[in-house]
Design an enzyme around this catalytic site. Structure first.
Site, PDB file in Angstrom:
ATOM      1  CD  GLU A 197      -2.219   2.253  -3.692  1.00 35.72           C
ATOM      2  OE1 GLU A 197      -3.361   2.618  -3.982  1.00 35.72           O
ATOM      3  OE2 GLU A 197      -1.760   2.377  -2.544  1.00 35.72           O
ATOM      4  CG  ASP A 233      -1.997   0.974   1.219  1.00 36.41           C
ATOM      5  OD1 ASP A 233      -2.855   0.851   0.335  1.00 36.41           O
ATOM      6  OD2 ASP A 233      -2.020   1.881   2.079  1.00 36.41           O
TER       7      ASP A 233
HETATM    8  O1  TEU Z   1      -4.775   3.867  -1.748  1.00 35.71           O
HETATM    9  C1  TEU Z   1      -4.151   5.102  -1.904  1.00 35.71           C
HETATM   10  C2  TEU Z   1      -4.881   5.837  -2.919  1.00 35.71           C
HETATM   11  O2  TEU Z   1      -4.311   6.095  -3.938  1.00 35.71           O
HETATM   12  C3  TEU Z   1      -6.329   6.127  -2.758  1.00 35.71           C
HETATM   13  O3  TEU Z   1      -6.812   6.114  -1.515  1.00 35.71           O
HETATM   14  C4  TEU Z   1      -6.590   7.440  -3.355  1.00 35.71           C
HETATM   15  O4  TEU Z   1      -6.302   8.455  -2.463  1.00 35.71           O
HETATM   16  C5  TEU Z   1      -8.008   7.480  -3.751  1.00 35.71           C
HETATM   17  O5  TEU Z   1      -8.299   6.346  -4.489  1.00 35.71           O
HETATM   18  C6  TEU Z   1      -8.301   8.672  -4.582  1.00 35.71           C
HETATM   19  O6  TEU Z   1      -9.627   8.603  -4.962  1.00 35.71           O
HETATM   20  C7  TEU Z   1      -4.413   2.984  -0.767  1.00 35.71           C
HETATM   21  C8  TEU Z   1      -5.519   1.970  -0.606  1.00 35.71           C
HETATM   22  O7  TEU Z   1      -5.665   1.258  -1.798  1.00 35.71           O
HETATM   23  C9  TEU Z   1      -6.758   2.676  -0.190  1.00 35.71           C
HETATM   24  O8  TEU Z   1      -7.866   1.817  -0.124  1.00 35.71           O
HETATM   25  C10 TEU Z   1      -6.495   3.296   1.155  1.00 35.71           C
HETATM   26  O9  TEU Z   1      -7.589   4.077   1.530  1.00 35.71           O
HETATM   27  C11 TEU Z   1      -5.244   4.158   1.156  1.00 35.71           C
HETATM   28  O10 TEU Z   1      -4.145   3.587   0.474  1.00 35.71           O
HETATM   29  C12 TEU Z   1      -4.779   4.377   2.568  1.00 35.71           C
HETATM   30  O11 TEU Z   1      -4.263   3.178   3.070  1.00 35.71           O
END
Ligand code: TEU
Ligand code: CA
Length: 562
Positions: free
Chosen positions: A263, A209
């Site tokens: 990610e 993440d």
């Molecule tokens: O995602 C980070 C992220 O890119 C998204 O939350 C982004 O800010 C959002 O999609 C914009 O619309 C990761 C996880 O995949 C997400 O589910 C979490 O909320 C986030 O990190 C925090 O851990």
């Protein structure tokens, strides 16, 4: 498969380049005990469905103990299963079931931040001199203001003042998700230990993440104005990021034959080799957001064109050499449904366009990731009011943008229907019984999509022409076609606004992929005197062979061997 020094088309063969990954969002997959929340035993009960589909690796979104401020992306205890999802023996049984079916499992590694209820943070708040005081990023107030101008992805400042400790702590996401201090070697040691804990159970790797955010510039300069809408490019540029990833590889990953996918929010194509060039020993591959962001700007939806989409894939193919590997994905738990975004969700074209997207996903270069429900062609939810949403991102933005009267509620809802993360988080649609067979509870944690009587797994398994069975056929085809994995990629007509047409070539093995991204019936003359060869697959009754011109139905996909 064979590995090591064996190459294909110049690429080193690796198992993780040849697999197809399926993402499970446990909360929404299958409830086994009638509390309205998906759980691990629910997943175990559906393993035969996944095996039949033909996917190789299951990626589980966070299954750890969490107060669920952000549905498990706020972890309270890395060594405990979320009570709502089950127990450690349930996890072990799930992993065993996966292995018995010759599949693999990767888990989510969320270590940029923890929950504020994690014992490290509970202790860290208490004093400036305790064992855990430097586990998080604490800074004094700056003349009555937060330490700098950084903003949270979930609205507002990225700093909150903790009254107990009397200082500000950093949280790039929600207030309940304090960022860990990776500059503290004890924190890094804790992370490596918890990775080993799960690896010892026999998992096959990690999805990491927001991993590019782990290193912060200790001086915390303000985010420049020109990056205000996209602070991720600043957050991903910490000075010690690659040093830490190489250390993690040395200390942990090098000792196991596992896969890693980061990610990579805020990472440009140019920076990508820094993460995934095999000679650097950091990660195997990363997720880029160019495709899923194509039709949005923050929470706002915007129109997109097919040439723009094709240009992204062409650019990636051009810029990444044989030492790098990439991913292909059209959705995940943070993005709307691909049929609604890039296809046509109408009754007439839903299935057809879902098949076009499936063909693309499984024949482009890179490891493909399928998000749960996309194999059924699930569509966006018809949200009508703010109360329909669960997502903290939506609720915080509502407070920040709508309740402050900066944005009109109807306008916000119009965009959210197309961009909200909750679109992909509605429960899996298993059958046409109440709540789609997801739960026996009267009320699932998030409403089931009203389409479940038409769109569900039971019906699709029985219909040879369903989206599910098309995915299954495509997965079988991909499994026996190394050219789809390692073959050269060539876009034959990048500017064509309706047609995506490309070849994948591995030595003598050459395939032509033809995707009609429109409701038009198209007649198309092949370029370069190219002839179609044997028709391997058509998603909609295409039949011709050895033609110089193609006659395509609306939203039809074809694959030829040429
Ligand atoms: O995602 C980070 C992220 O890119 C998204 O939350 C982004 O800010 C959002 O999609 C914009 O619309 C990761 C996880 O995949 C997400 O589910 C979490 O909320 C986030 O990190 C925090 O851990
Ligand atoms: Ca349950």
């Amino acid at each position: 498969m064979v590995e090591g020094s064996i190459t294909a088309n110049g690429y080193t063969r690796k198992w993780w380049k040849e697999v197809v990954v399926y993402q499970i969002y446990p909360r929404s997959f299958q409830d086994s005990n009638g509390d309205g929340i998906g759980d691990l035993n629910g997943i175990t009960s559906r393993l035969d469905y996944l095996k039949l589909l033909g996917v190789d690796v299951l990626w589980l979104s966070p299954h750890y103990d969490s107060p669920n401020a952000d549905n498990g992306y706020d972890i309270r205890d890395y060594r405990k299963v979320m009570t709502e999802f089950g127990t450690m023996p349930d996890f072990d049984a799930l992993l065993k079931g996966i292995k018995e079916r010759d599949m693999k499992m990767i888990v989510d590694l969320v270590v940029n931040h923890t929950s504020d209820e994690h014992v490290w943070f509970v202790e860290s708040r208490k004093s400036k001199t305790g064992i855990y005081s430097d586990y998080y990023i604490w800074r004094p107030e700056n003349n009555g203001r937060p330490p700098n101008n950084w903003t949270s992805f979930f609205s507002g400042s990225a700093w909150s003042k903790d009254l107990l400790r009397g200082e500000y702590y950093l949280h790039l996401f929600a207030e309940k998700q304090p960022d860990l201090n990776w500059d503290n070697p004890k924190v890094r040691g804790e992370v490596y230990d918890l990775m080993k804990f799960w690896l010892a159970k026999g998992i096959d790797g990690f999805r990491m993440d927001v991993i590019p955010f782990i290193s912060k510039d200790p001086h915390f300069p303000d985010c420049p104005k020109e990056y205000a809408a996209h602070p991720e490019y600043i957050y991903a540029a910490g000075p010690k990021l690659h040093q830490y990833l190489q250390e993690m590889h040395r200390e942990v990953l090098a000792k196991y034959n596992v896969m890693t996918v980061g990610e990579a929010l805020g990472v440009t194509l140019e920076q990508t080799p820094l993460f995934v060039d095999e000679r650097r020993h950091e990660l195997n591959m990363i997720f880029h957001f160019d495709v899923v962001r194509l039709n949005r700007q923050g929470w706002r939806w915007k129109p997109w064109t097919l040439p723009e989409l094709k240009a992204i894939y062409a650019r990636f193919d051009r810029e990444l050499d044989l030492n790098n590997w990439q991913t292909v994905f059209l959705s995940n738990h943070d993005n709307p449904r691909p049929v609604s975004s890039f296809g046509d969700g109408s009754v007439m074209y839903r299935e057809r366009s879902a098949k076009v997207l499936a063909t693309m996903l499984l024949t482009l270069k890179g490891t493909p990731f399928i998000y749960q429900g996309d194999e059924l062609g699930m569509i966006n939810y018809p949200f009508s009011k703010i109360e329909d949403f669960d997502d903290i991102e939506v609720k915080n933005a509502w407070k920040a943008e709508v309740l402050t009267q900066r944005v009109n509620p109807e306008e916000y809802l119009f965009h959210l229907r197309k961009t909200s993360r909750d679109n992909s988080r509605t429960p899996m649609q298993w059958d046409d019984s109440p709540n789609a067979g997801f739960t026996t509870a009267a009320k699932p944690w998030l409403a089931v999509h009203p389409s479940y009587q038409e769109i569900n797994a039971k019906q699709e398994l029985a219909d040879p022409n369903s989206v599910y069975n098309y995915f299954k056929t495509m997965l079988e085809l991909r499994k026996k076609t190394l050219a789809f994995v390692y073959g050269d990629y060539r876009d034959l007509d990048p500017d064509n606004p309706f047609l995506f047409i490309y070849t994948r070539t591995l030595a003598e093995d050459k395939f032509l992929i033809v995707l009609n991204f429109s409701t038009n019936t198209l007649t198309y003359s092949l370029p370069d005197g190219l002839r179609t060869g044997q028709l391997v697959l058509s998603s909609f009754g295409g039949q011709e062979e050895n033609a110089l011109a193609l006659h395509l139905a609306a939203w039809e996909a074809r694959i030829y061997r040429i």
